[in-house]
Design an enzyme around this catalytic site. Sequence first.
Site, mmCIF file in Angstrom:
data_model
loop_
_atom_site.group_PDB
_atom_site.id
_atom_site.type_symbol
_atom_site.label_atom_id
_atom_site.label_comp_id
_atom_site.label_asym_id
_atom_site.label_seq_id
_atom_site.Cartn_x
_atom_site.Cartn_y
_atom_site.Cartn_z
ATOM 1 N N ASN A 32 1.037 -14.278 2.086
ATOM 2 C CA ASN A 32 0.372 -14.293 3.408
ATOM 3 C C ASN A 32 -1.033 -14.899 3.344
ATOM 4 O O ASN A 32 -1.795 -14.791 4.292
ATOM 5 C CB ASN A 32 0.317 -12.867 3.986
ATOM 6 C CG ASN A 32 -0.559 -11.926 3.156
ATOM 7 O OD1 ASN A 32 -1.139 -12.322 2.151
ATOM 8 N ND2 ASN A 32 -0.653 -10.681 3.581
ATOM 9 N N ASP A 34 -10.333 -6.785 -8.304
ATOM 10 C CA ASP A 34 -9.978 -5.609 -7.506
ATOM 11 C C ASP A 34 -9.393 -4.485 -8.355
ATOM 12 O O ASP A 34 -9.122 -4.668 -9.548
ATOM 13 C CB ASP A 34 -9.002 -6.002 -6.377
ATOM 14 C CG ASP A 34 -7.862 -6.907 -6.860
ATOM 15 O OD1 ASP A 34 -7.622 -6.981 -8.076
ATOM 16 O OD2 ASP A 34 -7.219 -7.535 -6.011
ATOM 17 N N GLU A 72 -6.847 -9.288 3.007
ATOM 18 C CA GLU A 72 -5.660 -9.616 3.810
ATOM 19 C C GLU A 72 -6.064 -10.434 5.033
ATOM 20 O O GLU A 72 -7.243 -10.486 5.398
ATOM 21 C CB GLU A 72 -4.999 -8.307 4.271
ATOM 22 C CG GLU A 72 -4.609 -7.360 3.154
ATOM 23 C CD GLU A 72 -3.353 -7.782 2.413
ATOM 24 O OE1 GLU A 72 -2.793 -8.860 2.713
ATOM 25 O OE2 GLU A 72 -2.928 -7.031 1.515
ATOM 26 N N HIS A 130 -3.431 -14.012 1.220
ATOM 27 C CA HIS A 130 -4.521 -13.143 0.762
ATOM 28 C C HIS A 130 -5.085 -13.608 -0.584
ATOM 29 O O HIS A 130 -4.374 -14.197 -1.395
ATOM 30 C CB HIS A 130 -4.132 -11.661 0.762
ATOM 31 C CG HIS A 130 -3.224 -11.215 -0.340
ATOM 32 N ND1 HIS A 130 -2.198 -10.329 -0.133
ATOM 33 C CD2 HIS A 130 -3.190 -11.501 -1.664
ATOM 34 C CE1 HIS A 130 -1.587 -10.093 -1.279
ATOM 35 N NE2 HIS A 130 -2.162 -10.794 -2.218
HETATM 36 P P1 PGA Z 1 1.305 -12.774 -7.886
HETATM 37 O O1 PGA Z 1 0.235 -12.214 -6.856
HETATM 38 O O2 PGA Z 1 0.538 -13.500 -8.939
HETATM 39 O O3 PGA Z 1 1.981 -11.541 -8.428
HETATM 40 O O4 PGA Z 1 2.217 -13.667 -7.121
HETATM 41 C C1 PGA Z 1 -0.773 -13.047 -6.389
HETATM 42 C C2 PGA Z 1 -1.582 -12.286 -5.349
HETATM 43 O O5 PGA Z 1 -0.984 -11.537 -4.571
HETATM 44 O O6 PGA Z 1 -2.805 -12.477 -5.310
#
Ligand code: PGA
Length: 241
Positions: free
Chosen positions: A136, A68, A143, A138
């Site tokens: 959450n 992304d 999302e 995602h």
């Molecule tokens: P993080 O994010 O590695 O900073 O915990 C993971 C994500 O949100 O995909």
Amino acid sequence: MFKIIVVDNYDEASSEAFKVMKEEVVGNDKPVLGLATGSTPIGLYKKMQADHKANGTSYKNVVTFNLDEYIGLPKDHDQTYYTFMHENLFDGLDIPESNIHIPVGDSTDVPAECVKYEEAMKEYNIDIQLLGIGANGHIGFNEPGTSFDTLTHIVELKEKTRQDNARFFGSIDDVPTQAITMGISTILKSKKILMVATGENKADAIYGMIKGPISEDCPASALQNHDNVIVIVDKAAASKL
Ligand code: PGA
């Protein structure tokens, strides 16, 4: 199908993830890696850079696709995923710039960029897709509520995700409101998936991914439909399994 590896801490998770990644890099003539940003992969990326430096593991034939990118920031902005990936991984490897693919977030035609990105992946077939998971559930910027049919597309970022990422910007107002992300269908096309998650705040999401119902409420639960998912979690992230 999930192969779950539980380790004690973040450093061990990074080491286990490194072993899996290195196997792909040295085991294929032209390895195609799907890569991720966020705090979780940093330990893995440091190990890839250290291994390249110490052992000369070559990335000359490696092709990468990132999950992304934010929309609206110039490529060289210090918070783009383009900058993140170069600083945290690519600058320490011998990968040719032309082998690196990251959605172009400041494209003048973002919908066309999404189509172009998806088409480029079709040509290569990702051998292994690295993923983190949001609290959450995602994956990428997909999302809760995202259809499992999605290909690379534009997303409006949820307030919670913007807040989670605000620590990297001056203030929440500076966090972009949209991003380009591989869709869930895109992610499921990769031959293998490597999910890394550590910390107690990921425990519910990891539970939902593995044991919860397959539902758009937890985007990562779509991975139950994939036949080769390696999950590397520390004890805290595995605590609800
Ligand atoms: P993080 O994010 O590695 O900073 O915990 C993971 C994500 O949100 O995909």
